[in-house]
Design an enzyme around this catalytic site. Structure first.
Site, short mmCIF file in Angstrom:
data_model
loop_
_atom_site.label_atom_id
_atom_site.label_comp_id
_atom_site.label_asym_id
_atom_site.label_seq_id
_atom_site.Cartn_x
_atom_site.Cartn_y
_atom_site.Cartn_z
NE ARG A 281 2.24 3.09 5.02
CZ ARG A 281 1.24 2.23 4.89
NH1 ARG A 281 0.09 2.45 5.50
NH2 ARG A 281 1.36 1.16 4.14
CE LYS B 186 9.42 -6.12 4.06
NZ LYS B 186 8.00 -5.99 3.73
#
Length: 459
Positions: A312, A238
């Site tokens: 996920r 990020k």
């Protein structure tokens, strides 16, 4: 928390609070002591929503408080503003707001302060519980929200996978629940390959935390919470701005813990299971890579399209475990996608389910509890976005479209046997302060779910 609830017999001359609307101002004015009324009129008090006026008595003491409300409150927790506006002391409602239960809850939640690292003195406020409001009910709710907020607000240097485990164990000890934990390399032997892959690059070992409570033959309610203690994004790192709030990437676990506390505190006759995959998505020589393919607990192979779609992955193994015993209700909480924030903003988490009755009940309780959420569709045509030419699934479609929906569809592939499944893509954070909701970590959807579960399973 700098506020507490007391019974009427515990208060010594509590100061009255008059909740007043522009329509009732004249009526309330007739109840005020003459000096207090004169003061209010002299400064031009208009009873506008959110207006707070501390009224003086002749002797210089506090005669009472005026608080502007609405006949049909747009925000029933707005009463929380008083928790940041009043001097210390005991208070009681001389005129109650339209929704006294939520007003009292807002008062407690508005007094929340995160003081682990910086002491911020706040006045000690005590509010007499009005007639018809269950004191224990509100206190349990405030405790659950406080637990979730404290966990989310704690920085990652002090809250890693082991500390998340410790929080679960502390809750388990309080309610005599059972906890099993699978850690580190044992995750591979126990068939949790995706949890291991995401967490293996961190020196803080990944783990699968599994709490159970209640009679084995009771209806099975299972909660799953995403516990990413910190998310660098992995090798798909990020930017700095994207990492600033990543201590809150375990907000799903924090909210699941808060709801578990409520279920056990209320002694709901259910068989509760709480499953938290706890990891740190770090960067090292053994970090998982874009293009890698891993098996999952369910047997589906997953190609890694992006290492920043790690939540996920760990939820996939946890949901597969939860699904194996076919619970009556399976709920997962996750700070999963930025797409959810783009679609609905920070205050309105999307909810996904194919159970129409569950969706309707949840919407009703969300409205009644001022704990908003919004149902988004599990739009089956988008499932093709998850296709991989060399694996069963890709964890991160490259199109950029429908990011929250495709994440939900990915998770749905790991749920087959549960009677009902609900996925909540929460933010778990208040970007700015509002009455009853200080800036920082937040509990979202657990009050609505508490009401739903109490209605369905309450004694």
């Amino acid at each position: 928390m700098g506020a507490q609830l007391i019974r009427a017999d515990e208060a010594a001359n509590p100061r009255p609070i008059w909740c007043v609307t522009p329509q009732t101002w004249r009526e309330v004015a007739a109840e005020l002591p003459a000096p207090a009324l004169a003061f209010g009129e002299a400064i031009g008090f208009k009873a506008e929503p959110g207006a707070v006026l501390v009224l003086p008595a002749v002797d210089g003491a506090i005669a009472g408080v005026l608080f502007g409300t609405e006949e049909t409150p747009r925000d029933p927790l707005a009463f929380g503003k008083l928790a940041t506006s009043l001097p210390a002391g005991d208070y009681a409602l001389a005129r109650a707001p339209a929704q006294p239960r939520l007003a009292v809850l807002g008062f407690l939640l508005g007094a929340y302060r995160f003081t682990s690292y910086r002491k911020r003195p706040s006045p000690e406020l005590r509010l007499v519980v009005p007639d018809g409001v269950d004191k224990a009910d509100i206190e349990h709710m405030a405790e659950a929200v406080t637990l979730a907020r404290d966990l989310v607000n704690t920085p990652a240097n002090d809250l890693g996978p082991a500390e998340i485990e410790a929080a679960v164990r502390a809750l388990a000890a309080r309610f005599e629940a059972q906890v099993n934990v699978t850690t580190g390399e044992d995750l591979l032997a126990a068939n949790f390959p995706l949890i291991h892959a995401v967490g293996r690059a961190s020196p803080r070992a990944p783990r699968l935390i599994d709490l159970s409570w209640g009679a084995p033959d009771a209806p099975k309610v299972t909660l799953v919470g995403k516990g990413v203690a910190f998310d660098t994004g992995g090798l798909d790192i990020k930017p700095p701005s994207g990492m600033l709030l990543m201590k809150k990437d375990m907000g799903g676990a924090a909210n699941a813990l808060g709801l578990a506390l409520l279920i056990m505190a209320r002694a709901l006759p259910v068989r509760l299971r709480l499953i938290i995959p706890a990891v740190e998505n770090a960067i090292a020589g053994n970090a998982f890579r874009p293009g890698d393919i891993f098996p999952s607990r369910k047997g589906l192979s997953v190609e890694i399209g992006n290492t920043d779609a790690e939540g996920r992955l760990i939820l996939a193994d946890a949901l597969a475990l939860a699904d194996e015993e076919a619970p009556e209700l399976l709920i997962d909480f996750a700070t999963l996608t930025g797409a959810a924030r783009v679609a609905l903003g920070p205050q309105l988490p999307p909810a996904y389910t194919d159970d129409e009755a569950l969706a309707a009940d949840l919407a009703r309780h969300a409205s009644a509890q001022a704990d908003p959420l919004w149902r988004l569709p599990l739009w089956k045509p988008y499932a093709s976005m998850l296709d991989s030419p060399i694996a069963d699934l890709n964890n991160a479609p490259g199109s950029g479209f429908a990011g929250s929906i495709t994440a939900a569809l990915f998770l749905q592939r790991f749920v087959e046997r549960a009677s009902s499944w609900l996925h909540l893509d929460i933010f778990a954070w208040n970007p700015s302060a509002r009455p009853g909701r200080p800036e920082g970590g937040e509990a979202q959807t657990i009050r609505a779910l508490d009401a739903l579960l109490t209605e369905r399973y309450g004694r």
